[in-house]
Scaffold this active site. Structure first.
Site, PDB file in Angstrom:
ATOM      1  CG  ASP A 107      -6.707 -70.986  95.474  1.00  0.00           C
ATOM      2  OD1 ASP A 107      -6.010 -71.804  94.847  1.00  0.00           O
ATOM      3  OD2 ASP A 107      -6.561 -69.758  95.353  1.00  0.00           O
ATOM      4  CG  ASN A 119      -8.569 -58.441  92.530  1.00  0.00           C
ATOM      5  OD1 ASN A 119      -7.635 -59.154  92.903  1.00  0.00           O
ATOM      6  ND2 ASN A 119      -9.809 -58.895  92.450  1.00  0.00           N
ATOM      7  CG  HIS A 159      -7.080 -62.300  94.117  1.00  0.00           C
ATOM      8  ND1 HIS A 159      -8.027 -62.643  93.177  1.00  0.00           N
ATOM      9  CD2 HIS A 159      -5.920 -62.847  93.661  1.00  0.00           C
ATOM     10  CE1 HIS A 159      -7.461 -63.360  92.240  1.00  0.00           C
ATOM     11  NE2 HIS A 159      -6.192 -63.501  92.496  1.00  0.00           N
ATOM     12  CD  GLU A 174     -11.349 -62.215  93.984  1.00  0.00           C
ATOM     13  OE1 GLU A 174     -10.425 -61.385  93.975  1.00  0.00           O
ATOM     14  OE2 GLU A 174     -11.625 -62.923  93.001  1.00  0.00           O
TER      15      GLU A 174
HETATM   16  P1  PGA Z   1      -1.637 -65.605  88.034  1.00  0.00           P
HETATM   17  O1  PGA Z   1      -2.656 -65.472  89.227  1.00  0.00           O
HETATM   18  O2  PGA Z   1      -0.409 -66.225  88.646  1.00  0.00           O
HETATM   19  O3  PGA Z   1      -2.284 -66.507  87.048  1.00  0.00           O
HETATM   20  O4  PGA Z   1      -1.377 -64.230  87.540  1.00  0.00           O
HETATM   21  C1  PGA Z   1      -2.205 -65.039  90.462  1.00  0.00           C
HETATM   22  C2  PGA Z   1      -3.374 -64.933  91.391  1.00  0.00           C
HETATM   23  O5  PGA Z   1      -4.490 -64.668  90.908  1.00  0.00           O
HETATM   24  O6  PGA Z   1      -3.178 -65.107  92.609  1.00  0.00           O
END
Ligand code: PGA
Length: 240
Positions: free
Chosen positions: A67, A135, A137, A142
């Site tokens: 992404d 959450n 995702h 999301e």
């Molecule tokens: P993070 O994010 O590794 O910064 O915790 C993971 C994600 O949001 O997929």
């Protein structure tokens, strides 16, 4: 779904790094699906270490990232392209011409998404590295009633914006949108490695491992993929 529980973040990173290194060694021209965020940084450090010791080469390896924020220029230090350069690509012998991420400054987003899915189809991802949001995702898919199949533009949820605010001077600077691979694009990878570290991910990991399959936890869909390895530390596993 294979589950590996490690003592801490360092061990999680080493386990994932070892797995990726084995794949790169057995198929030097493999295609890596890569992720950004705090979680995979230790894996990139581990791989860089192997490279510096002369034990691993990325010379024939390609990569496709999950992404990118939108809109953002690739030279912006908050862009995921910039992140990948700093955390991995500038530190190893990968040919940057073989590293891909969605173009965060594309004028025609729909065309960019279509082009990115065609690229994924053409290249074929051997192994996709994933983090997980608090959450649930994956990428920026999301929780929603309906999930997207292919690469698309999406609005970040308030929870994701607040989670990512730690990388910015203030929450108001966090981009509100991103281009992300869809669940269908992620599922095209032959193998998936899902990483999670820390108590803030414990509820999401509980849902993935013991909950049902639901679009309100996009990562729970990974149970349907034939080759997923979850590597998480004890804190992330603590609610299972
Ligand atoms: P993070 O994010 O590794 O910064 O915790 C993971 C994600 O949001 O997929």
């Amino acid at each position: 779904m294979k589950i590996i529980v490690t003592k801490n973040y360092e061990e999680m990173s080493a386990q994932a790094g070892k797995l990726l290194a084995e794949i790169i060694k057995s198929k030097p021209d493999c295609v890596l699906g890569l992720a950004t965020g705090g979680t995979p940084v230790g894996v990139y450090d581990y791989l860089t270490d192997l490279f510096e010791r002369g034990e691993l080469s990325f010379a024939r390896t390609s990569s496709v990232n999950l992404d990118e924020y939108y809109p953002i220029s690739s030279s912006n230090s908050q862009s995921y392209r910039y992140f990948m350069n700093k955390k991995l690509f500038d530190r190893v012998d990968i040919d940057k011409a073989n590293t891909f991420a969605p173009n965060g400054s594309a004028e025609d987003v729909l065309a960019e998404c279509k082009k990115y899915d065609e690229l994924i189809d053409r290249m074929g991802i051997d192994v996709q590295l994933l983090g997980i949001g608090r959450n649930g995702h994956i990428g920026f898919n999301e929780p929603e009633d309906e999930l997207h199949r292919g690469t698309h533009l999406t609005a970040l949820t308030p929870d994701t914006i607040s989670a990512n605010a730690r990388f910015f001077a203030s929450v108001s600077e966090v981009p509100t949108h991103a281009i992300t691979m869809g669940i269908g694009s992620v599922f095209k990878a032959k193998k998936i490695i899902l990483l999670a570290s820390g108590k803030s991910k414990a509820d999401a990991i509980r849902q993935v491992i013991t909950g049902g399959i639901t679009t309100s936890c996009p990562a729970s869909l990974l149970c349907l993929h034939p080759d997923v390895t979850v590597i998480c530390d004890e804190d992330a596993y603590s609610l299972v």
